[in-house]
Design an enzyme around this catalytic site. Structure first.
Site, PDB file in Angstrom:
ATOM      1  N   GLY B 180       0.879  -1.249   0.027  1.00  0.00           N
ATOM      2  CA  GLY B 180       0.055   0.028  -0.026  1.00  0.00           C
ATOM      3  C   GLY B 180       0.841   1.342   0.070  1.00  0.00           C
ATOM      4  N   ARG B 207       4.333 -11.508  -6.911  1.00  0.00           N
ATOM      5  CA  ARG B 207       4.289 -10.200  -7.747  1.00  0.00           C
ATOM      6  C   ARG B 207       3.131  -9.387  -7.239  1.00  0.00           C
ATOM      7  NH1 ARG B 207       7.743 -10.809 -11.682  1.00  0.00           N
ATOM      8  NH2 ARG B 207       8.528 -13.252 -12.150  1.00  0.00           N
ATOM      9  N   ILE B 209      -0.285  -7.402  -6.723  1.00  0.00           N
ATOM     10  CA  ILE B 209      -1.597  -7.292  -7.096  1.00  0.00           C
ATOM     11  C   ILE B 209      -2.086  -6.171  -7.668  1.00  0.00           C
ATOM     12  CG2 ILE B 209      -3.828  -8.188  -5.935  1.00  0.00           C
ATOM     13  CD1 ILE B 209      -2.488  -9.554  -3.885  1.00  0.00           C
ATOM     14  N   THR B 210      -2.274  -5.088  -6.707  1.00  0.00           N
ATOM     15  CA  THR B 210      -3.016  -4.024  -7.375  1.00  0.00           C
ATOM     16  C   THR B 210      -1.895  -2.650  -7.346  1.00  0.00           C
ATOM     17  OG1 THR B 210      -3.587  -3.249  -5.220  1.00  0.00           O
ATOM     18  CG2 THR B 210      -5.041  -4.312  -6.429  1.00  0.00           C
ATOM     19  N   SER B 211      -0.506  -3.027  -6.833  1.00  0.00           N
ATOM     20  CA  SER B 211       0.307  -1.905  -6.666  1.00  0.00           C
ATOM     21  C   SER B 211       1.483  -1.876  -7.947  1.00  0.00           C
ATOM     22  CB  SER B 211       1.304  -2.356  -5.427  1.00  0.00           C
ATOM     23  OG  SER B 211       1.988  -3.311  -5.646  1.00  0.00           O
ATOM     24  N   THR B 215       7.582  -7.253  -4.535  1.00  0.00           N
ATOM     25  CA  THR B 215       9.009  -7.855  -4.233  1.00  0.00           C
ATOM     26  C   THR B 215       9.361  -8.612  -5.183  1.00  0.00           C
ATOM     27  OG1 THR B 215       8.823  -7.341  -1.861  1.00  0.00           O
ATOM     28  CG2 THR B 215      10.359  -8.844  -2.632  1.00  0.00           C
ATOM     29  N   ASP B 268      -8.869  -5.438  -2.802  1.00  0.00           N
ATOM     30  CA  ASP B 268      -8.274  -6.023  -1.847  1.00  0.00           C
ATOM     31  C   ASP B 268      -9.361  -6.610  -0.774  1.00  0.00           C
ATOM     32  OD1 ASP B 268      -5.141  -6.154  -1.960  1.00  0.00           O
ATOM     33  OD2 ASP B 268      -5.212  -3.802  -1.856  1.00  0.00           O
ATOM     34  N   SER B 276      -3.739 -15.523   2.030  1.00  0.00           N
ATOM     35  CA  SER B 276      -2.629 -15.448   0.824  1.00  0.00           C
ATOM     36  C   SER B 276      -1.258 -15.487   1.422  1.00  0.00           C
ATOM     37  CB  SER B 276      -3.057 -14.374  -0.153  1.00  0.00           C
ATOM     38  OG  SER B 276      -1.959 -14.150  -0.936  1.00  0.00           O
ATOM     39  N   LYS B 300      -3.209   1.226   2.153  1.00  0.00           N
ATOM     40  CA  LYS B 300      -4.029   0.430   2.254  1.00  0.00           C
ATOM     41  C   LYS B 300      -4.821   0.190   3.625  1.00  0.00           C
ATOM     42  CE  LYS B 300      -2.782  -3.595  -0.126  1.00  0.00           C
ATOM     43  NZ  LYS B 300      -2.041  -4.593  -0.468  1.00  0.00           N
TER      44      LYS B 300
END
Lengths: 502, 502
Positions: B180, B207, B209-211, B215, B268, B276, B300
């Site tokens: 976030g 990987r 998701i929404t960002s 990392t 999210d 997850s 977030k």
């Protein structure tokens, strides 16, 4: 860089992707690379005729599509109204701002009327992908829309569709059943009786959402229901009534887009249900409507409290939109009539109208009850007087005559289709039928092919309270393909307790 | 009728339909008609190698597909593991019973562990269509899963994936940030410091998701992160740590299927987030984990109460699954570091590890804070002692040496990619930067192409508290295509207030 997007030529893929437009680009397409499109993109396509649409992109192997072309699914091609070789301009899809409101709802916050308006405008403009519509509907399901949200949704759905006006009529009557009872096809009977009694009842009905048949599906087997607004006016001018399919006149086009996803998810959404029903009545110019809410353990509405809430919502939303609504909470513990599926329900209707000895008495009585309330709503002479008048109209043959006039005005009565495959199912035990599971019975008829195949469905030989012996027929199954007949039979084998016999 | 279905030959359509398998049949195909398939069907396909899958059917014009063939999208072909011309057996898809549980959840009822198990098994077996996954995730969003449901979801997700065991290790450490905050790439720093201090930290990351970057996206620009479980073991045997992509080792394959839909919906889901994160840690054999929860108006997690709830859930779900979790609630009011997007974040990491003068101090301090907690969790010597040790490991170059060893064990450090298009954006006014909207900043970097294009993103010249004059640079935007650069710029023009300057 061309600020207005890049050019490709239309190529018909001939793929039916339902209502979600899909476009196909070669993975080596320079437009694809230059615009940064990837396999999850939503893209904007504009034609030289100024039509535009947002579509989901699928990437295809470079040998599957000519270079310089963009493939269009059938719905994409139809919406853009282009032919093969026409030039299209491709660019990134704009951000759909109303999806922010959907996320707000996902997170449990109520939406205001401008947020709901914008969601419906964008759905109606085909800016939502299928998963976005699925997400919106899922978080509006159950009782997750409050009264104000449902009023907003209803108004937003009315605003984006066509309207029918009746300048020479003061009052327009309507009748609706929220469904959930297999076979319960009272609407055409109520329309015939009420219009024979002098009311104006320009009925537009829906096709099935999750049931084996909607009123429009059943009527479609008897007469042409695909009427334009002008045709509806002509039929009503002649007969004071009509029995048309609402989808053909685009009264609530956003609703039609949402209903497809509801059907695929086998979902009913309370607020959406109310807005869907009332938006179509309001757009059709109705001033008075009765709403039948059957309640039963396996009906759409399972208990009195839910029915009361639904009745309250219908009444209040109607009031906010200048529609006088009377809700009737009825017995939903058992199927009504014997036929389930479009053509089989039509058979029952004709039997009732013609006064045949084999007409299902429960269907007749339910229709008379509802017609009586509609007459009382119009003439204020009380339910008993209404019932007396309704029964005399039916028994005298006036309702059948009226029904035939409506059919004639809509192009004439059609012969009912017969199914290609049929099989009678017999009881495996003796006893009294204590209950029938409406939901599983409906699913059985759907697995046999209803409502897509009009002749598919089933016909009950029994109902609750019947005494049966082992080997007695329970029902006959009808199907248009052996695969579906086998599918329905295997479902029944696994669900024989849907008839509770003891 | 053939009870086992009907035969058609495989035909490669070469269409990328992402993870949802789609098959294509001619509208005049006798199998289509005999089985009663229509354009909305879900069908079952079996290959002679015994692989089977449920797919969505699209109907195509008869001239688009050879007679007797069924077209397969790429994913359908890959899952069935068939070549063109292979025989396939087609039948009606069985009813997916767990969708009944999804409907139960849609209607607001909690699910028990067997219901959640079955949903996850079916999603993992690819029995859900995209709209069904979208529906399930949407009604689990926000705080709509209770503790028991999240525990069940976590266990179900662990059960359907691979496991990594560490027979020779007593304790396995892990670190996670829920995200976030754009740029907040502390994980690789914490892994390097903690493993240099003697802890075993076999890190598998996600990987985005929404960002604009996860990392794993950032690490992918620096070294090979696609490691098998055996390769992870080898790297950890050499260095006590690794920096791998979790998706490559299939630790939580159902989660990977759901994340794609979450990403498309920009959603999210709290319970899904916890399951997850923890399912992957449990499957990777972790015994101890710290979880960083940044809190800020545009992070977030927006407030302390939500952070407390999340920390409680992480801790309790961990406890139920034998994972000791310590949550750290951190300042989420501002971006951390200067680079946003995979490669730009990697640049910041290298600067911190190498002790460069231009290394972002906020990123360094955040990483030291988290590493200190991890060391205290391991050695019980208190936070201050942990911080002292972490700082000395970083400043002495031990962390950089360790990071280089990890990179060497993973195939060597890669040169960072440079973007093809860049543009510096200058301040339109003078003043002090009071706030930066993390969400809109992240969206800006995504519109520029992050994380799909590793070099795309942006680099901040300022942060909260900075004094700027009109015309001073605010940030530089990076993109791999002119379309995306223009798209991001137009978003910025409409959202200049994402930097609040007064």
């Amino acid at each position: 860089m061309d600020k207005n997007g890049r050019h490709l030529f239309a190529y018909a893929m001939g793929i039916n992707t339902h209502q979600e437009p899909v476009v196909y680009m070669r993975e080596d397409c320079p437009v694809c690379r230059a615009e940064g499109f990837n396999a999850t993109s939503r893209i904007l396509i504009r034609a030289t005729n100024n039509k535009e649409l947002i579509a989901t992109l699928n990437i295809v192997d470079s040998n599957k599509l000519p270079s310089g072309n963009i493939g269009l699914s059938r719905i994409a091609q139809r919406r853009l109204d282009v032919g093969e070789g026409d030039m299209l301009v491709i660019s990134q899809a704009p951000i759909v701002l109303s999806l922010g409101a959907v996320r707000k709802k996902i997170h449990g916050h109520a939406l205001d009327s401008s947020e709901i308006d914008q969601i419906i405008v964008d759905i109606n403009d085909h800016k939502y992908s299928d998963i976005e519509i699925a997400s919106f509907l899922s978080v509006c399901a159950g009782d997750r829309l409050n009264l104000d949200e449902i009023i907003s949704l209803t108004r937003a759905m009315v605003a984006c569709g066509e309207h029918i006006e009746w300048p020479s009529k003061e009052r327009i009557f309507d009748k609706h059943c929220i469904g959930g009872l297999p076979g319960n096809r009272t609407t055409p009977l109520v329309v015939a009786i009420a219009s024979a009694a002098g009311l104006t009842v320009p009925k537009t009905s829906s096709r099935s959402i999750t049931s084996p048949s909607g009123t429009a599906d059943t009527m479609d087997t008897l007469m042409n229901v695909n009427l334009t607004i002008d045709q509806i006016r002509q039929v009503v001018a002649k007969t004071d009534a009509c029995l048309a399919w609402g989808g053909a006149v685009n009264l609530s086009p956003a609703d039609d887009l949402m209903i497809r996803i509801e059907r695929a998810l086998d979902l009913d959404v309370e607020g959406q249900l109310i807005a869907s029903v009332l938006s179509k009545k309001i757009a059709a110019g109705s001033t008075h409507a009765i709403i039948d809410i059957p309640v039963g353990e396996t009906a759409k509405v399972r208990n009195q409290a839910d029915a009361d809430r639904l009745a309250w919502l219908f009444t209040e939303v109607g009031k906010a939109c200048d529609l006088y609504v009377r809700c009737l909470i009825t017995d939903g513990s058992r199927p009504i009539g014997a036929g389930i599926g479009p053509a089989e329900e039509a058979r029952d209707l004709l039997a009732v109208l013609k006064g045949q000895a084999d007409a299902p008495a429960d269907l007749t009585e339910r229709a008379l009850f509802l017609a009586a309330h509609l007459l009382d709503m119009a003439y204020h002479f009380g339910y008993e007087a209404g019932l007396h008048q309704a029964r005399s109209i039916l028994e005298s043959g006036q309702a059948w005559a009226k029904f035939q006039s409506i059919a004639a005005a809509q192009g004439g009565l059609k012969p009912l289709p017969s199914p290609h495959y049929r099989q009678t199912i017999h009881s495996a035990r003796s006893g009294i039928i204590h209950s029938i599971d409406n939901r599983r019975l409906a699913r059985l008829a759907k697995l046999a092919g209803a409502p897509f195949d009009p002749a598919a469905g089933l016909r009950l030989s029994v109902n609750i309270g019947c005494q049966v012996s082992k080997g007695d027929p329970l029902f006959e199954l009808f199907s248009e393909s052996p695969g579906e007949l086998a599918y329905a039979l295997s479902y029944y084998q696994a669900n024989m307790d849907l008839f509770h016999i003891e």
